[in-house]
Design a protein around this motif. Structure first.
Motif, PDB file in Angstrom:
ATOM      1  N   ASN A 248     -16.516  89.482 -19.268  1.00  0.00           N
ATOM      2  CA  ASN A 248     -16.999  88.285 -18.684  1.00  0.00           C
ATOM      3  C   ASN A 248     -16.823  87.021 -19.586  1.00  0.00           C
ATOM      4  OD1 ASN A 248     -17.257  86.715 -17.043  1.00  0.00           O
ATOM      5  ND2 ASN A 248     -19.532  86.661 -16.423  1.00  0.00           N
ATOM      6  N   GLU A 249     -15.150  86.646 -20.042  1.00  0.00           N
ATOM      7  CA  GLU A 249     -15.588  85.501 -20.961  1.00  0.00           C
ATOM      8  C   GLU A 249     -13.430  84.672 -20.029  1.00  0.00           C
ATOM      9  OE1 GLU A 249     -16.240  86.716 -24.562  1.00  0.00           O
ATOM     10  OE2 GLU A 249     -14.512  87.123 -25.079  1.00  0.00           O
ATOM     11  N   ILE A 250     -13.837  83.566 -20.584  1.00  0.00           N
ATOM     12  CA  ILE A 250     -11.951  83.254 -20.492  1.00  0.00           C
ATOM     13  C   ILE A 250     -11.733  84.338 -22.238  1.00  0.00           C
ATOM     14  CG2 ILE A 250     -10.745  81.276 -21.039  1.00  0.00           C
ATOM     15  CD1 ILE A 250     -12.842  79.162 -19.688  1.00  0.00           C
ATOM     16  N   GLN A 251     -10.562  83.718 -21.400  1.00  0.00           N
ATOM     17  CA  GLN A 251      -9.429  85.018 -22.865  1.00  0.00           C
ATOM     18  C   GLN A 251      -8.622  84.034 -23.419  1.00  0.00           C
ATOM     19  OE1 GLN A 251      -9.863  89.350 -22.294  1.00  0.00           O
ATOM     20  NE2 GLN A 251     -11.776  88.770 -21.551  1.00  0.00           N
ATOM     21  N   ALA A 252      -7.755  83.645 -21.844  1.00  0.00           N
ATOM     22  CA  ALA A 252      -5.975  82.759 -22.546  1.00  0.00           C
ATOM     23  C   ALA A 252      -6.553  81.539 -21.880  1.00  0.00           C
ATOM     24  CB  ALA A 252      -5.293  84.357 -22.043  1.00  0.00           C
ATOM     25  N   VAL A 253      -5.253  80.545 -22.448  1.00  0.00           N
ATOM     26  CA  VAL A 253      -5.578  79.875 -20.860  1.00  0.00           C
ATOM     27  C   VAL A 253      -3.884  79.325 -21.004  1.00  0.00           C
ATOM     28  CG1 VAL A 253      -5.253  77.284 -21.166  1.00  0.00           C
ATOM     29  CG2 VAL A 253      -7.223  78.427 -22.029  1.00  0.00           C
ATOM     30  N   ILE A 254      -3.174  78.863 -19.477  1.00  0.00           N
ATOM     31  CA  ILE A 254      -1.514  78.149 -19.532  1.00  0.00           C
ATOM     32  C   ILE A 254      -1.842  76.610 -19.206  1.00  0.00           C
ATOM     33  CG2 ILE A 254       0.526  78.722 -18.443  1.00  0.00           C
ATOM     34  CD1 ILE A 254      -0.351  82.307 -18.639  1.00  0.00           C
ATOM     35  N   LEU A 255      -0.789  76.459 -20.089  1.00  0.00           N
ATOM     36  CA  LEU A 255      -1.220  74.951 -20.094  1.00  0.00           C
ATOM     37  C   LEU A 255      -0.088  74.252 -19.493  1.00  0.00           C
ATOM     38  CD1 LEU A 255      -3.253  73.022 -23.346  1.00  0.00           C
ATOM     39  CD2 LEU A 255      -3.644  73.582 -20.565  1.00  0.00           C
ATOM     40  N   VAL A 256       0.421  73.905 -18.054  1.00  0.00           N
ATOM     41  CA  VAL A 256       1.780  72.943 -17.934  1.00  0.00           C
ATOM     42  C   VAL A 256       1.132  71.526 -17.761  1.00  0.00           C
ATOM     43  CG1 VAL A 256       2.617  75.016 -16.771  1.00  0.00           C
ATOM     44  CG2 VAL A 256       0.519  73.954 -14.927  1.00  0.00           C
ATOM     45  N   PRO A 257       2.277  70.753 -17.268  1.00  0.00           N
ATOM     46  CA  PRO A 257       2.307  69.723 -17.613  1.00  0.00           C
ATOM     47  C   PRO A 257       1.824  69.124 -16.035  1.00  0.00           C
ATOM     48  CG  PRO A 257       4.433  70.049 -17.277  1.00  0.00           C
ATOM     49  CD  PRO A 257       3.241  71.138 -17.239  1.00  0.00           C
ATOM     50  N   THR A 258       2.274  69.649 -14.653  1.00  0.00           N
ATOM     51  CA  THR A 258       1.884  69.670 -13.288  1.00  0.00           C
ATOM     52  C   THR A 258       1.274  69.782 -12.841  1.00  0.00           C
ATOM     53  OG1 THR A 258       4.006  70.381 -12.311  1.00  0.00           O
ATOM     54  CG2 THR A 258       4.019  68.255 -13.415  1.00  0.00           C
ATOM     55  N   ARG A 259      -0.046  69.836 -11.135  1.00  0.00           N
ATOM     56  CA  ARG A 259      -0.501  70.708 -10.136  1.00  0.00           C
ATOM     57  C   ARG A 259       1.048  72.114  -9.649  1.00  0.00           C
ATOM     58  NH1 ARG A 259      -2.425  64.475  -8.366  1.00  0.00           N
ATOM     59  NH2 ARG A 259      -3.759  63.926  -9.986  1.00  0.00           N
ATOM     60  N   GLU A 260       1.766  70.791  -9.164  1.00  0.00           N
ATOM     61  CA  GLU A 260       2.418  72.286  -8.786  1.00  0.00           C
ATOM     62  C   GLU A 260       3.024  73.183  -9.272  1.00  0.00           C
ATOM     63  OE1 GLU A 260       2.542  68.194  -6.398  1.00  0.00           O
ATOM     64  OE2 GLU A 260       2.904  68.904  -8.933  1.00  0.00           O
TER      65      GLU A 260
END
Length: 417
Positions: free
Chosen positions: A110-122
């Protein structure tokens, strides 16, 4: 459909049984596709020893075989190695990083294991939707968080289980800085549209975010263009990254590019002529400023055509509604600023019109890439004034492409399938 196994006991596919027959698969896409998505090594998704529950999501999403960027990227990403991948818009980049990320998540933790970063909200909303659909049988909890939405709601959501976060950088840094988004066990960071994320606007935020991650982490960068800033970031933060470059030619195959030489005052009349002559499924029309977006949308409506508009200065709730309605086919034409050039995937768009010619080749590439998605055919028409002529020549040279004068009639077979 058979009930999926519990995520903790997720099994890997194999054994030769024809379990795919159980799935409710969408109809096969019969349209002609270009070789930048069909020139594969012949791999199958089963070749990567993915969990069966993930394979179920892949096939139910309509994916039949990996595209070239998926073939190059998925097996390397599964090993945990850093990746620097260049591939054209619309060739399957999102699944290329989402599939291995989902495979490597452990839903018993029960933890954050991956982050995907993108430049826009859409793009964040779109990417999180793909992750949820692909991972629906895995029991994966995907959260999307972006600026312009309720911080309180995000904080409350993080008290519940979250395995993967899809985010814009500023909002995630805010949550991490408050100690709400706990990233100390997050070993996977994916950056989509990495060239934009490593621009002056975002890079300091990205570097701060990396400070919250553990020393042993995987960083994967995906983009169509990689300027110098990416090289500097790679040398500072990536460990012997695997390089994927499927960009020997920069512009998309399957997109026919034309220019029409016009005076500024003739542009609306020229646009009206294009609307009457072209067979448009959906079109995106780009302007270089927010004011011109709104003015042009008003003109198009006055001409009697259905039209939405979108730009960065609109309220987020309004932007979400426009994006959702356009994607669902409620309107044929969308006037946009460059906000909309990043990774937005609307399969029905077969015509892009540059009402204002872009200022540089990267912007041109991303705009034109809104048509011809996933190897289908598309058309790009550029309205060129006398002042644009040198810019047109420079962009042709930089991209190694030819933008031809528009003929009296355009063959429908070039952009309609």
């Amino acid at each position: 459909m058979a009930q999926a196994a519990q995520p903790v006991q997720a099994s890997h596919a194999g054994g030769g049984e024809d379990w795919k027959k159980q799935l409710k698969l969408p109809p096969k896409d019969q349209r002609v596709k270009t070789e930048d998505v069909t020139a594969t090594k012949g791999n199958e998704f089963e070749d990567y020893f993915l969990k069966r529950e993930l394979l179920m999501g892949i096939y139910e999403k309509g994916f039949e075989r990996p595209s070239p960027i998926q073939e190059e990227s998925i097996p390397i990403a599964l090993t945990g190695r850093d990746i620097l991948a260049r591939a054209k818009n619309g060739t399957g980049k999102t699944a290329a990083f989402t599939i291995p990320t989902l495979e490597r998540l452990d839903t018993s933790r029960n933890e954050i294991q991956a982050v995907i970063l993108v430049p826009t909200r859409e793009l964040a909303l779109q990417t999180s939707q793909v992750a949820k659909e692909l991972g629906k049988h895995l029991g994966v909890e995907v959260m999307v968080t972006t600026g312009g939405t309720s911080l309180r709601d995000d904080i409350m959501r993080l008290y519940a289980t979250v395995h993967m976060v899809v985010a814009t950088p500023g909002r995630l840094l805010d949550l991490a800085g408050k100690g709400v988004a706990k990233l100390q066990n997050c070993k996977m960071l994916v950056m989509d549209e990495a060239d934009k994320l490593l621009s002056e606007e975002f890079q300091p935020i990205i570097e701060q975010l990396i400070g919250f991650l553990p020393p042993e982490r995987q960083i994967c960068l995906y983009s169509a263009t990689f300027p110098v800033t990416v090289k500097q970031f790679k040398e500072k933060f990536l460990k012997k990254p695997f390089i994927v470059n499927l960009m020997e030619e920069l512009t998309l195959k399957g997109i026919t590019q034309y220019y029409a030489f016009v005076e500024e005052k003739q542009k609306v009349h020229c646009l009206n002529t294009l609307f009457s002559k072209l067979q448009i499924n959906q079109s995106i029309i780009f302007c270089n400023s927010v004011n011109r977006v709104e003015l042009l949308a008003k003109k198009i409506t006055e001409l009697g055509y259905s039209c939405f508009y979108i730009h960065a200065k609109m309220l987020q709730s309004h932007r979400n509604r426009v994006f959702h309605d356009f994607r669902n086919g409620n309107c044929r034409n969308l006037v946009s600023s460059d906000l909309f050039t990043r990774g937005i995937d609307i399969q029905a768009v077969n015509v892009v019109i540059n009402f204002d010619f872009p200022r540089n080749s990267e912007t041109y590439l991303h705009r034109v890439g809104r048509s011809g998605r996933f190897g289908h055919l598309g058309l790009a028409v550029n309205l060129i004034t006398y002042e644009d002529r040198f810019n047109l020549y420079r962009i042709e040279q930089e991209l190694g492409t030819e933008i031809k004068p528009i003929p009296p009639t355009i063959e429908k077979s070039l952009y309609c399938t």
